[in-house]
Motif scaffolding. Structure first.
Motif, PDB file in Angstrom:
ATOM      1  N   HIS A  31       0.831  -1.204   0.000  1.00 52.51           N
ATOM      2  CA  HIS A  31       0.000   0.000   0.000  1.00 52.51           C
ATOM      3  C   HIS A  31       0.867   1.256   0.000  1.00 52.51           C
ATOM      4  CE1 HIS A  31      -3.486   2.520   0.726  1.00 52.51           C
ATOM      5  NE2 HIS A  31      -2.846   3.086   1.739  1.00 52.51           N
ATOM      6  N   THR A  35       0.900   3.967  -3.122  1.00 53.24           N
ATOM      7  CA  THR A  35       0.565   5.381  -2.893  1.00 53.24           C
ATOM      8  C   THR A  35       1.698   6.278  -3.381  1.00 53.24           C
ATOM      9  OG1 THR A  35      -0.789   4.806  -0.973  1.00 53.24           O
ATOM     10  CG2 THR A  35      -0.046   7.090  -1.146  1.00 53.24           C
ATOM     11  N   HIS A  44      -4.526  -0.840  -6.693  1.00 52.49           N
ATOM     12  CA  HIS A  44      -5.078  -0.649  -5.354  1.00 52.49           C
ATOM     13  C   HIS A  44      -6.181  -1.667  -5.056  1.00 52.49           C
ATOM     14  CE1 HIS A  44      -3.016   2.911  -3.840  1.00 52.49           C
ATOM     15  NE2 HIS A  44      -3.061   3.412  -5.064  1.00 52.49           N
ATOM     16  N   HIS A  74     -12.487   0.799  -5.748  1.00 52.17           N
ATOM     17  CA  HIS A  74     -11.474   0.810  -6.812  1.00 52.17           C
ATOM     18  C   HIS A  74     -11.960   0.082  -8.066  1.00 52.17           C
ATOM     19  CE1 HIS A  74      -8.400   2.818  -4.513  1.00 52.17           C
ATOM     20  NE2 HIS A  74      -8.479   1.939  -3.537  1.00 52.17           N
TER      21      HIS A  74
END
Length: 206
Positions: A31, A35, A44, A74
């Motif tokens: 994650h 990002t 994601h 998502h």
């Protein structure tokens, strides 16, 4: 993106090896990297599903629900991705439905798992016979656990019809586990289904 791909695979391997702490760490790192790299919604989505896998294994129902909610978010925006990497291209509604069903199975709520597992089986399709049969065998077991004996036996009968010649220890394991479950039920239909599984296995099925 390559690092994220490796971490995504590591989550599954760690869970299989019962190292949930390692899987959770891999999700966190994936994650963070996604990002920082400005990854698209598809990447994601994969990470959210892996987070749901970890939360489910840990018995964290609330955490699994939050992760699945992010996955749905998502998925709804994945069409806006300019490019979908090959390692993430597999992901779609099937994976979300299956992960949701797994969450409810682990939470011992089979009745809530059934509709999601049905949707997953429909979404998977029948192109890969071994995997399709394996998912349908799981659906049969969950139906049986939910008290839907007639439908469970019908589903398992359909599995037996299509898996002749398929060599899969995983599929065989699911069929035999279903047989153990169904033979504990005192009904003619359950006994008949159990006997049919025994005959099929003795004839070299799976």
């Amino acid at each position: 993106m390559l690092q994220i791909s490796v971490l995504e695979t590591l989550v599954l391997l760690a869970l299989k090896a019962q190292r949930s702490w390692e899987a959770a760490g891999a999700v966190e790192n994936a994650h963070r990297l996604a990002t920082r790299a400005g990854a698209g919604h598809t990447v994601h989505l994969v990470i959210a599903l892996r987070e749901a896998n970890v939360a489910t294994r840990l018995g964290d129902l609330s955490g699994a629900r939050r992760a699945l909610s992010r996955a749905v978010h998502h998925l709804g925006r994945a069409d806006s991705d300019c490019e979908v990497l090959k390692w993430a291209a597999f992901v779609g509604p099937f994976e979300i439905d299956y992960a949701t069903a797994d969450m409810y199975v682990q939470a011992r709520q089979p009745k809530r798992a059934v509709p999601f597992l049905r949707a997953a089986v429909r979404g998977f399709g029948g192109d890969l016979a071994r995997n399709s049969a394996s998912y349908r065998a799981k659906l049969a077991a969950v139906l049986l656990d939910a008290g839907e004996v007639e439908e469970a036996c019908a589903e398992m009968s359909a599995v037996l019809e299509v898996c002749i010649g398929i060599r899969s220890p995983k599929l065989l394991g699911r069929i035999l586990e279903f047989q153990r479950m169904v033979m504990k039920i005192d009904s003619a239909e359950a006994r008949e289904c159990g006997d049919r599984i025994g005959e099929s296995v003795s004839e070299g099925l799976a």
